[in-house]
Enzyme design. Structure first.
Site, PDB file in Angstrom:
ATOM      1  N   SER A   1       5.930   1.093   7.353  1.00 34.18           N
ATOM      2  CA  SER A   1       5.728   0.612   8.724  1.00 34.18           C
ATOM      3  C   SER A   1       7.026   0.093   9.351  1.00 34.18           C
ATOM      4  CB  SER A   1       4.661  -0.496   8.688  1.00 34.18           C
ATOM      5  OG  SER A   1       4.843  -1.443   9.704  1.00 34.18           O
TER       6      SER A   1
HETATM    7  N1  LIG Z   1       3.355  -4.457  19.103  1.00 36.10           N
HETATM    8  C1  LIG Z   1       3.473  -4.454  17.678  1.00 36.10           C
HETATM    9  C2  LIG Z   1       3.113  -3.065  17.181  1.00 36.10           C
HETATM   10  C3  LIG Z   1       2.949  -3.005  15.680  1.00 36.10           C
HETATM   11  C4  LIG Z   1       2.447  -1.637  15.249  1.00 36.10           C
HETATM   12  O1  LIG Z   1       2.180  -0.746  16.070  1.00 36.10           O
HETATM   13  N2  LIG Z   1       2.293  -1.454  13.943  1.00 36.10           N
HETATM   14  C5  LIG Z   1       1.766  -0.208  13.444  1.00 36.10           C
HETATM   15  C6  LIG Z   1       2.333   0.095  12.070  1.00 36.10           C
HETATM   16  S1  LIG Z   1       4.079   0.359  12.168  1.00 36.10           S
HETATM   17  C7  LIG Z   1       0.254  -0.381  13.315  1.00 36.10           C
HETATM   18  O2  LIG Z   1      -0.231  -0.828  12.306  1.00 36.10           O
HETATM   19  N3  LIG Z   1      -0.454  -0.049  14.377  1.00 36.10           N
HETATM   20  C8  LIG Z   1      -1.857  -0.202  14.432  1.00 36.10           C
HETATM   21  C9  LIG Z   1      -2.327  -0.281  15.856  1.00 36.10           C
HETATM   22  O3  LIG Z   1      -1.498  -0.184  16.780  1.00 36.10           O
HETATM   23  O4  LIG Z   1      -3.528  -0.465  16.043  1.00 36.10           O
HETATM   24  C10 LIG Z   1       4.897  -4.854  17.266  1.00 36.10           C
HETATM   25  O5  LIG Z   1       5.771  -4.927  18.139  1.00 36.10           O
HETATM   26  O6  LIG Z   1       5.133  -5.130  16.091  1.00 36.10           O
END
Ligand SMILES: N[C@@H](CCC(=O)N[C@@H](CS)C(=O)NCC(=O)O)C(=O)O
Length: 227
Positions: A15
């Site tokens: 991730s």
């Molecule tokens: N807005 C969050 C996004 C985090 C994200 O999209 N993580 C991914 C994995 S890299 C995830 O698990 N997404 C699931 C989702 O968006 O529901 C950040 O800036 O960290």
């Protein structure tokens, strides 16, 4: 005497937002006094399956924007990012579970080494655009971060015990409501639990724990400057 507040940082090396959150937390932990931090490897693929969620890269409506957002975020934090164009093919074919089990072996030996190896996996996958799924990948990362008994660590990670710990960690994440990564569970000094999703929630965590704000000086300066 009240307990120290604690941050449980649930992450997967697959991730990229876990990578970004890890680097931010690494900076913050030197500024945030009296906060203990636990780093907990989880298998994001299982979290997705358990919750019916999908990786943003696999949902056409989200994929393009999520890549733009990722590039922007990494640039903002000065984290070199070179996503591999075959990343989606890779995640259909390989799992990061072997890399995660290696982290669990290292955690037993030396927690700092585990953190260095986690960063090594992210650097390799997200900054250098290389795989982190096979023995030859593990050897390179482990050597680069200073692991002495590389072969032994790789062999040990195949023991059932580490698959079990990874499953337990992942289940704990799901029980806390995790549907993505990084998942951050904060336990305050008065034993309240608060969950956060993403690498972009540290200002809220700072507020909750009454710790210095993580925004870089340039933004704070702009806020204060005259209109
Ligand atoms: N807005 C969050 C996004 C985090 C994200 O999209 N993580 C991914 C994995 S890299 C995830 O698990 N997404 C699931 C989702 O968006 O529901 C950040 O800036 O960290």
């Amino acid at each position: 005497m009240s307990k120290l507040p604690r941050i449980d940082y649930y992450f997967d090396v697959i991730s990229p937002y876990s990578y970004i959150g890890f680097e931010i937390l690494h900076k913050l932990k030197h500024q945030w006094k009296g906060v203990s931090i636990r780093y907990i490897p989880i298998f994001l693929g299982a979290i997705m399956n358990e919750t019916g969620n999908r990786s943003p890269g696999m949902l056409p409506a989200k994929a393009a924007m999520s890549m733009t957002d990722l590039q922007r975020t990494a640039k903002f934090w000065n984290i070199p990012l070179t996503p591999n164009p075959h990343f989606i093919d890779w995640i259909m074919k390989y799992r990061p579970t072997r890399a995660l089990r290696i982290l669990l072996v290292l955690e037993e030996q030396d927690k700092e080494l585990m953190l260095r190896a986690a960063r090594g996996f992210w650097l390799r996958l997200w900054s250098r655009s290389e795989k982190i799924f096979e023995d030859s990948d593990f050897v390179e990362v482990l050597k680069a971060v200073g692991v002495k008994n590389v072969r032994e660590v790789i062999e040990k990670s195949k023991e059932e015990k580490y698959a079990k710990i990874l499953t337990e960690n992942t289940k704990k994440g799901v029980d806390l409501g995790a549907y993505g990564a990084p998942w951050i569970n904060v336990l305050t000094a008065d034993d309240e639990e608060h969950s956060f999703f993403g690498s972009d929630r540290f200002h809220l965590i700072a507020d909750l724990l009454q710790q210095p704000h993580p925004l870089p000086d340039k933004l704070l300066f702009n806020q204060k400057s005259k209109m």
